[in-house]
Design an enzyme around this catalytic site. Structure first.
Site, PDB file in Angstrom:
ATOM      1  N   CYS A  69       0.837  -1.205   0.000  1.00  0.00           N
ATOM      2  CA  CYS A  69       0.000   0.000   0.000  1.00  0.00           C
ATOM      3  C   CYS A  69       0.872   1.255   0.000  1.00  0.00           C
ATOM      4  O   CYS A  69       1.528   1.564   0.993  1.00  0.00           O
ATOM      5  CB  CYS A  69      -0.930  -0.060   1.215  1.00  0.00           C
ATOM      6  SG  CYS A  69      -1.625   1.493   1.755  1.00  0.00           S
ATOM      7  N   CYS A  72       0.133   3.932   2.607  1.00  0.00           N
ATOM      8  CA  CYS A  72       0.567   3.453   3.930  1.00  0.00           C
ATOM      9  C   CYS A  72       2.052   3.764   4.133  1.00  0.00           C
ATOM     10  O   CYS A  72       2.461   4.244   5.186  1.00  0.00           O
ATOM     11  CB  CYS A  72       0.370   1.943   4.066  1.00  0.00           C
ATOM     12  SG  CYS A  72      -1.344   1.406   3.954  1.00  0.00           S
TER      13      CYS A  72
END
Ligand SMILES: [Zn+2]
Length: 148
Positions: A69, A72
């Site tokens: 991600c 993230c």
């Protein structure tokens, strides 16, 4: 109160009691010697996450993330800054949802990054999406009592 503040070690899962006055001086786990709270972001697995959320006396903010991600990974340094800013009054931790899909499922995580704030054994609030450090810190301060 001489009982102290309950903190579960993120490394070995041992519940420790730390005198409130010692929270700021980097208290260590009585079993494995890992620091219990030092302004760093602790990496949890599903088991330690469950223990911390149930036992900890301090507010706990958990970042549900995954290595694939991008947002993230972008947020990680911001989250780390917020962890420093909120120590020793709140602990910040992260859990890899790819390695711990049962944790993501348990908390109904649909998109990541997702932040969940826990306090006194229950979920207090959630914040979705990547945020700058100031937003993360303000979110925690708006939901639980944290000394400035
Ligand atoms: Zn330990």
């Amino acid at each position: 109160m001489s009982e102290g503040v309950k903190l579960v070690c993120a490394d070995c899962g041992q519940a420790n009691r730390v005198p409130a006055a010692k929270l700021a001086s980097g208290p260590k786990c009585g079993v494995c010697g890992a620091r219990l709270i030092d302004g760093s972001v602790k990496a949890l697995d599903a088991k330690t996450l469950s223990k911390l959320t149930k036992t900890d006396d301090l507010p706990l903010l958990v970042d549900f993330w995954a290595p694939w991600c991008g947002p993230c990974r972008m947020m990680a340094p911001e989250f780390a800054k917020a962890a420093k800013a909120l120590a020793p009054h709140a602990r910040l931790a992260k859990i890899d949802t790819q390695e711990n899909p049962e944790a993501a499922q348990r908390y109904g995580i649909r998109g990541i990054p997702a932040l969940i704030l826990f306090h006194k054994g229950r979920e207090v609030a959630r914040l979705a999406g990547a945020r700058p450090a100031a937003d993360i810190e303000a979110f925690v301060r708006s939901k639980v009592k944290v000394p400035a």
